[in-house]
Design a protein around this motif. Structure first.
Motif, short mmCIF file in Angstrom:
data_model
loop_
_atom_site.label_atom_id
_atom_site.label_comp_id
_atom_site.label_asym_id
_atom_site.label_seq_id
_atom_site.Cartn_x
_atom_site.Cartn_y
_atom_site.Cartn_z
N PHE A 1 8.60 -1.03 5.38
CA PHE A 1 8.16 0.23 4.81
C PHE A 1 9.31 0.78 3.98
N ILE A 2 9.07 0.94 2.69
CA ILE A 2 10.14 1.39 1.80
C ILE A 2 9.87 2.84 1.42
N ASN B 1 7.04 10.64 5.70
CA ASN B 1 7.75 9.97 4.63
C ASN B 1 6.74 9.20 3.80
N ARG B 2 6.79 9.44 2.50
CA ARG B 2 5.92 8.65 1.64
C ARG B 2 6.63 7.35 1.32
N GLY B 3 5.87 6.31 1.20
CA GLY B 3 6.53 5.06 0.88
C GLY B 3 5.56 3.94 0.64
N ILE B 4 6.15 2.80 0.34
CA ILE B 4 5.36 1.62 0.05
C ILE B 4 5.44 0.71 1.27
N ASP B 5 4.28 0.38 1.81
CA ASP B 5 4.22 -0.47 2.98
C ASP B 5 3.89 -1.88 2.51
N ILE B 6 4.76 -2.82 2.84
CA ILE B 6 4.50 -4.20 2.42
C ILE B 6 3.80 -4.93 3.57
N LEU B 7 2.67 -5.51 3.24
CA LEU B 7 1.79 -6.04 4.28
C LEU B 7 1.52 -7.51 4.05
N ILE B 8 1.13 -8.17 5.11
CA ILE B 8 0.86 -9.60 5.01
C ILE B 8 -0.49 -9.94 5.64
N GLU C 1 10.86 6.81 0.02
CA GLU C 1 11.40 7.32 -1.23
C GLU C 1 12.91 7.51 -1.17
N GLU C 2 13.44 7.43 0.05
CA GLU C 2 14.88 7.55 0.23
C GLU C 2 15.60 6.25 -0.16
N ASP C 3 14.84 5.25 -0.49
CA ASP C 3 15.36 3.92 -0.71
C ASP C 3 15.26 3.61 -2.20
N ASN C 4 16.24 2.87 -2.74
CA ASN C 4 16.16 2.57 -4.17
C ASN C 4 15.65 1.16 -4.47
N ARG C 5 15.13 0.49 -3.43
CA ARG C 5 14.65 -0.88 -3.63
C ARG C 5 13.60 -0.96 -4.73
N LEU C 6 12.76 0.05 -4.80
CA LEU C 6 11.64 -0.02 -5.73
C LEU C 6 11.89 0.83 -6.98
N TYR C 7 13.13 1.19 -7.20
CA TYR C 7 13.41 2.06 -8.33
C TYR C 7 13.15 1.35 -9.65
N LEU C 8 13.51 0.04 -9.67
CA LEU C 8 13.28 -0.73 -10.90
C LEU C 8 12.33 -1.90 -10.63
N ARG C 9 12.86 -2.91 -9.98
CA ARG C 9 12.03 -4.08 -9.71
C ARG C 9 12.53 -4.72 -8.42
N TYR C 10 11.60 -5.27 -7.70
CA TYR C 10 11.90 -5.72 -6.34
C TYR C 10 11.16 -7.01 -6.05
N THR C 11 11.78 -7.85 -5.25
CA THR C 11 11.06 -9.06 -4.81
C THR C 11 11.31 -9.28 -3.32
N ILE C 12 10.34 -9.84 -2.69
CA ILE C 12 10.50 -10.16 -1.27
C ILE C 12 10.02 -11.58 -1.04
N LEU C 13 10.87 -12.36 -0.39
CA LEU C 13 10.51 -13.73 -0.02
C LEU C 13 10.24 -13.71 1.47
N VAL C 14 9.00 -13.95 1.83
CA VAL C 14 8.63 -13.87 3.25
C VAL C 14 8.49 -15.28 3.79
N LYS C 15 9.12 -15.51 4.92
CA LYS C 15 9.02 -16.80 5.60
C LYS C 15 8.13 -16.57 6.82
N GLN C 16 7.08 -17.34 6.88
CA GLN C 16 6.16 -17.19 8.01
C GLN C 16 6.35 -18.36 8.96
N GLU D 1 0.86 -1.19 0.00
CA GLU D 1 0.00 0.00 0.00
C GLU D 1 0.89 1.24 0.00
N PHE D 2 0.44 2.24 -0.70
CA PHE D 2 1.17 3.51 -0.74
C PHE D 2 0.70 4.34 0.44
N LYS D 3 1.62 4.73 1.28
CA LYS D 3 1.25 5.39 2.53
C LYS D 3 2.18 6.55 2.85
N LYS D 4 1.75 7.28 3.81
CA LYS D 4 2.61 8.34 4.34
C LYS D 4 2.76 8.08 5.83
#
Lengths: 923, 433
Positions: free
Chosen positions: B247-248, B173-180, B250-265, B166-169
């Protein structure tokens, strides 16, 4: 003007002495005492003379019986001895003059039978010195007539009689507490109690009664005592009250009274001292006293002589206040406008108080003005205040209501930033006191108090906490020597945590403690040697330790309720303050404190062979409603004594034992709003505190400087601590998370205080130690291997200077300086790598200390319009808090950062000089 | 008038926190959801900076064994790391070598681990895999000391329902919040922990395409160091919804091109959950006005030789499942402007007249380097003073008799300085529609 008055005075005195030589008039025997008017009628009739005087000067004058013929001058001399009347015998005219306005002070031997010529010299000298040498000396009000006490027709068989009554402030009808009443010549005296009441044993006959109290004009009252009787007096306000700082009741009291480790400061003095952010704070002022400490600037909890924050019984007009802080502890819950004074008992706690081991912090609510209406308001950087007071029935029924609220929300709204839009932090408090003086014998008063804090910090979770209190007090005077006081007290503290952003997770968490108490006490003063108090107190506690409930219909939150707890505390007390000899006085009190834990309750039995855990529960017993689960209790001895060594010095000793049945369970060093109060249960035993204190008191430079040294040693049993990582909120197995141990504290408090003069204030130094020991046969139930370790609030050295300089009646400067050793803190003993990150390992508790604390504050107080008949008076206070801008540490902590580095930080709350301005107005 | 807004320009990227001023008075509650907000008003009034770096003099040091061991139902090899704690002023702890390490179950089965690297022990037997419902303990022998953990059971793994963003503030800081999202319909799990591994593609801003096309595009990976934990004990249903993992900004370049996250639960036991929750509190959440007093954190391993020696670390046993998602820049809102991660990179371009170049050839990629440095002292100073290097040159042409020389810092034109240029095997490019 002064010179003119002086000349007039001398003129009168000269005539007075001349008159003495011409008096040859003889009065025939007077068989029974007669009033002055009767005497005058007789004399005018018999001797063909004429008296000139005002009727009201002589309305209480009595002419004693003279069995033989006596010269008129002798009779007049005797009759006027204690008044300010003089006479001139001019042929057949006897002119009586009243010169009371001229005198400002009296020589000590003024009232002894000395020839008039001496009066003249002495009087003139006194006048001179008071006008020229001691311009700051307080004005003495001298009554011009003798007050008759008792029935003149009854000849008392005893040589001594009791007089009792109330001392009230003339301006607003407030009782004057701690006023000294004494007969200097006979070296007897007493002080008024918190309701302004006093009892004094005086010899039958004429004497000169002196009333003295801080900020009020001294009152000298000639009395003639025939039998037991009452005497109420009104004392007038002194115009110059703003220059004095009073800590301990009165100068002589420090040496002569039985109080030990008792500090009292009234609100006028509190207001003078530089306040945090311009907000006058009763509790923060107490922190400047020796033996009172706090863990940090932002915490309202305070520690007295090495006791934890929950060991202070904080009373507002006898009503216990469970949470004494606003805004997380930056301010205390007491609105300075509705407070009269506070009294702090660090040792020698009287038997009338029970339940908290360290101290009693008794804040007395201000009583409404009985004479006229007044409105006052004030504004500081944090709050706005408004107080209304006045008589509903003049001299009978008064009311005061005061409110205070922050406008922090308004400030937040001005900052139109996305974070603040969702945040709020506010508080308010309202207090009221109604006093109804039914008649001479009965009075009723009511005190109500409400405080509430709300905060939501850019979050979906809102916090609220509130104190809700009420007290009804009834006082009845049976006779001059006996009075009773019955109080009904209710106090409730609760907090709520609610969340409702996500309907699925919306919840409401509630904690609640209810305190209901009835207290009755009987005060009996059989004579000046004894002062008995007997009474009883019964309190019921009802506690809801935690209820978690869904807060919306869609909420998926499980309802979870910890079982309610209830108990009854009883206290029976008897005490006597008695005078053994002129030098030796003592106070002995016994309080029988009992505590009954009532069902329903489930009591677990634990396997004694393994550490106490949920798994080690072996058996349980279920108790039914109102069944007594467990009883605790023991008699508590309260003892104080004083031995006067010399004219200016005395030695005191005190011992007291207190049981504490309610405990605050906290895992942080400061009080946090979500700390829970817990009442003792079968596994959480009551805390027992004992204190021995020894003090030496010495007044120097004719009582201008008070010096005292107090030494104390305290030990506590069943001191609670918690296991590392223990969850304290909503924990159904709280007893398993807690550890108990013993505590010890000792220290030396030195205090030098100057109350009067242009420069006044105090200097104090405290050396203290406070330690705990949590030992167990199981290693995991020990803290620091079962050795003594310093408590969070153990500050070895503490040095405070409070200085006030009164430049003029308009301007005064106040400055405070505090230094103390940094508080103990746990610091890591090792770092380790775990999951590619550096983490910290802590082992022993409180082995290190944060940097020392040092702060200097300064403030300027400006009083506008000091005219006595002012309609509006303004009071400005401009202050700088932390002038040096020192980064005083609140805590030191360590934190892993995202870059996987470990950093040490120092958290400082007020790290820069803070300038504040506050304004108060009174109509 | 106080300039409050100035205070709000301060940025921080950590968790759920709000910054009103530079002042960092925080309030924390021990409530279910950790609340770690910054507190305000007083500081806005006082304009006081409240947090300072502080390096205390801590002389005491305890040498303690640190155990880092994980076992789950996911395929091995499983790893146990043994090391020693180290002093506050030191940088690293020494590994513990030559220990005997094994997993044991209740039937007497022993799975030995072998030291593959200093202090790192691994299961070699690839046929061994943790079985759901079975209990295991860790056994360690170091010289004469024996350490053992409690028996820990692998709980039923719960599939991850969804990972989304989700795109959040947050905190200005604006950023992308990765949620589960996850749930256990049997209502039995209650205690969850997540860790994750992120990989993202990035480009260095400068490059010599002709010579080194492979140094422009690389992949960088990162693993979170602490477990994110939550519990659902306060709910009727065992549901986790929208729990934030990362929470990523805009100061971060993780999402500048393409990003993946492997979540272990991980499905955890209650004591394991409690341990990691406390560990996080002790190490990441300090600094509030109401900090719990820090103390020793005991795990599930103890010295069984009878000398009560303290052991740090944990034998982490869980029922685990994994899920991976990709996020492509093209999916993100247009008003999310992430940095390319190379804001600091600068390049300098010089034109060197070809006729001035002499014959002082140097070795290396750019033989005229010495000449450039001689002719243009600025090039020399960039190289010697500021660690710049020539990464590209354009040879003169007939119409343009100049060498064009490009200088930048190696980190700005060599992507392998930050990651790998080998495409990870799990990497999937965006499907073209």
């Amino acid at each position: 003007m002064k010179n003119a008055l002086l000349s007039l005075f001398i003129f009168i005195l000269i005539h007075h002495s001349t008159a003495q030589n011409n008096s040859k008039l003889v009065i025939s025997p007077i068989q029974n005492s007669v009033t002055f008017s009767e005497f005058v009628n007789n004399a005018e009739h018999n001797l063909n003379i004429k008296f000139f005087y005002k009727e009201n000067w002589v309305d209480s004058l009595i002419i004693m019986n003279y069995p033989d013929s006596t010269e008129l001058s002798t009779i007049l001399h005797d009759a006027f001895m204690l008044s300010k009347l003089s006479y001139i015998i001019d042929g057949s005219n006897i002119i009586i003059t009243n010169d009371n306005k001229l005198q400002t002070s009296l020589p000590e031997d003024f009232f002894t039978n000395k020839p008039a010529i001496n009066i003249k010299t002495k009087g003139t000298e006194a006048t001179n010195s008071s006008f020229i040498n001691k311009p700051e000396k307080k004005e003495v009000q001298i009554s011009n007539s003798i007050t008759v006490i008792g029935n003149p027709k009854v000849i008392s068989s005893e040589s001594n009689c009791s007089i009792s009554g109330k001392v009230l402030n003339h301006e607003d009808g407030q009782p004057v507490v701690g006023a000294q009443i004494y007969i200097q010549k006979l070296n007897i005296g007493t002080i008024t109690d918190p309701s302004g009441y006093y009892v004094l044993n005086v010899p039958v006959g004429k004497s000169e009664l002196m009333f003295k109290s801080m900020g009020l004009k001294d009152l000298s009252l000639p009395i003639h005592v025939y039998s037991n009787g009452s005497l109420n007096v009104n004392m007038e306000k002194s115009d110059v009250l703003i220059n004095e700082i009073k800590v301990i009741a009165e100068n002589n009291n420090n040496v002569k009274n039985l109080n030990m480790g008792v500090q009292q400061i009234n609100i006028d003095k509190i207001k003078q001292i530089t306040a945090t952010l311009g907000e006058v704070d009763v509790l923060k002022t107490a922190l400047l006293l020796p033996g009172v400490q706090t863990v940090g600037e932002g915490s309202s909890g305070f520690n007295v002589r090495g006791g934890s924050t929950d060991q202070n019984l904080i009373l507002f007009d006898d009503i216990p206040i469970f949470n004494s802080s606003h805004l997380f502890g930056f301010f205390s819950v007491f609105n300075p406008e509705t407070v009269k004074d506070f009294k702090l008992y660090k040792s020698g706690i009287p038997a009338t108080y029970g339940g908290r081991a360290s101290s009693v912090f008794d804040v007395e609510a201000k009583q409404g003005n009985l004479k006229k209406y007044a409105i006052s308001g004030g504004i500081s950087p944090v709050t706005g205040k408004l107080t209304l007071e006045g008589p509903i029935i003049k001299d009978k029924l008064s009311v005061i209501i005061g409110g205070r609220s922050t406008y922090s929300d308004w400030i937040l709204k001005q900052i139109d930033s996305p974070q603040t839009r969702k945040s709020s932090a506010n508080f308010y408090d309202i207090s009221t006191k109604i006093l109804y003086l039914l008649n001479d014998k009965n009075e009723i008063s009511f005190t109500g108090y409400l405080s509430r804090d709300n905060f939501t910090l850019n979050s979906d979770t809102a916090y609220h906490y509130q104190n809700k209190c009420a007290g009804l007090f009834f006082k009845h005077y049976f006779s001059p020597t006996v009075y009773s006081k019955i109080s009904g007290i209710y106090s409730n503290y609760q907090y709520n945590i609610t969340r409702d952003d996500d309907p699925e997770l919306a919840f409401n968490m509630k904690y609640d403690i209810d305190y209901k108490s009835v207290k009755s006490e009987l005060h009996y003063f059989p004579n000046s040697k004894h002062n008995f108090i007997v009474g009883s107190e019964i309190t019921r506690y009802d506690m809801t330790p935690g209820n978690m409930t869904p807060h919306s219909s869609e909420s998926d939150i499980t309802e979870f309720k910890l079982p309610k707890e209830q108990s009854i505390e009883t206290g029976l007390f008897l005490s006597n303050e008695f005078k053994i000899s002129n030098r030796f006085s003592a106070y002995l009190g016994v309080r029988l404190a009992n505590f009954f834990i009532l069902g329903p309750y489930k009591d677990y039995e634990y396997n004694p062979l393994v550490p106490k855990r949920v798994e080690s529960r072996m058996d349980s017993t279920q108790y039914a409603k109102n069944e007594i689960v467990k009883t605790y209790g023991e008699p508590e001895i309260r003892f104080s004594s004083r031995y006067i060594l010399g004219v200016n010095n005395s030695l005191k000793f005190s011992y007291n034992k207190v049981h504490q049945f309610v405990h605050m369970i906290s895992n942080s060093s400061a009080i946090s709003p979500t700390d829970v109060w817990k009442i003792s249960d079968p596994t959480i035993k009551p805390l027992i505190g004992e204190q021995f204190a020894l003090g030496y008191y010495h007044n120097l430079f004719t009582n201008t400087i008070e010096a005292s040294a107090e030494l104390y040693y305290k030990k506590t049993r069943n001191h609670l601590d918690y296991k590392s990582g223990a969850e304290l909120l909503l924990n159904p197995n709280l007893d398993v998370a807690l550890l108990s141990g013993i505590g010890r504290a000792y220290g030396l408090e030195l205090l030098l205080k100057k109350e009067k003069g242009k420069i006044n204030g105090w200097v104090s130094y405290t050396y203290s130690k406070s330690e705990l020991k949590i030992d167990s046969k199981f290693a995991e139930d020990r803290i620091n291997d079962g050795e003594y370790y310093p408590t969070d609030y153990d500050k070895t050295h503490d040095f405070t200077i409070v200085a006030n300089y009164k430049h003029s009646r308009r301007y005064s400067i106040s400055s405070t300086f505090t230094y103390s050793t940094g508080r103990p803190i746990s610091m890591p003993v090792a770092k380790y790598n775990f999951r590619n990150n550096q983490l910290l390992h802590y082992s022993n508790r409180n082995e290190y200390r944060i940097p020392d604390y040092l702060r200097w504050d300064i403030s300027l107080n400006i009083y506008e319009n000091l005219k006595s008949n002012k309609t509006i008076s303004n009071f400005w206070s401009i202050g700088i808090y932390n002038v040096t801008g020192r980064h005083n540490a609140y805590s030191v902590y360590f934190k892993s950062t995202e870059s996987r580095k470990l950093n040490g930080y120092l958290l400082s709350v007020f790290a820069k000089p803070i300038i504040n301005v506050s304004y108060n107005v009174r109509f | 008038m106080l300039d409050f807004n100035k205070k709000y320009s301060l940025k921080r990227s950590s968790g759920k926190r709000v910054f009103f001023t530079m002042c960092d008075i925080q309030l924390r509650s021990p409530m279910l959801r950790k609340i770690n907000y910054t507190f305000i008003i007083l500081c806005s009034i006082t304009l006081v900076n409240c947090v300072y770096k502080y390096e205390p003099d801590i002389s005491k040091y305890e040498n303690i064994l640190v155990v880092e061991a994980e076992l789950s139902n996911l395929p091995g090899p499983y790893e146990v790391k043994l090391s020693r704690s180290f002093g506050y002023g030191q940088k690293n702890g020494s590994p513990v070598c030559d220990a005997t390490v094994k997993f044991m179950d209740k039937t007497g089965l022993e799975i030995p681990l072998f030291e593959t690297n200093e202090g790192i022990y691994q299961t070699i037997d690839n046929s061994f895999q943790g079985i759901v419902g079975k209990s295991y303990k860790l056994h360690i022998e170091i010289d004469d000391e024996i350490y053992e953990s409690d028996f820990e059971t692998i709980k039923e793994p719960i599939p991850i329902d969804n990972i989304y963003w989700e795109f959040k503030k947050i905190d200005n800081n604006r950023g992308i919040d990765i949620l589960i999202d996850a749930h256990d319909s049997n209502n039995k799990t209650h205690f969850y922990a997540w860790d994750y591994e992120e990989t993202w593609k990035f480009h260095v801003p400068f490059n010599n395409y002709d010579l080194f096309p492979e140094l422009e595009e690389c992949y960088k990976s990162d693993r979170n160091t602490n477990f994110i934990t939550t519990s659902t004990t306060n709910r009727n249903n065992d549901i986790v919804k929208g729990h934030s993992l990362k929470f990523i900004t805009e100061e971060d370049n993780r999402l500048y091109l393409r990003y993946t996250i492997l979540v272990k639960q991980h499905s955890l036991s209650e004591p394991t959950y409690k341990y990691f929750k406390d560990l996080n509190e002790l190490n990441y959440n300090q600094g509030t006005l109401f900090d719990p007093i820090p103390g020793p954190l005991s795990g599930n391993i103890e010295n069984v030789s009878g000398n009560n020696k303290f052991v740090l670390g944990y034998f982490f046993v869980s029922g685990a499942t994994e899920k991976r998602i990709f996020i492509d820049r093209s999916e993100l809102p247009l008003n999310y402007y992430p940095t390319n991660g190379f804001k600091e990179c600068k390049r300098h371009i010089f034109e060197i007249p070809a006729d001035e170049i002499g014959n002082n050839k140097s070795d290396g990629l750019f033989p005229n380097e010495n000449e450039y440095r001689r002719i243009e002292p600025k090039i020399d100073s960039l190289i010697t003073q500021e660690n710049f290097l020539i990464y590209k040159e354009i040879i003169p042409a007939q119409s343009f008799p100049f060498y064009i020389v490009y200088l930048a810092k190696p980190a700005c034109y060599t992507c392998t300085a930050h990651g790998t240029n080998v495409v990870p095997d799990f990497w999937v490019e965006k499907e073209d529609n």
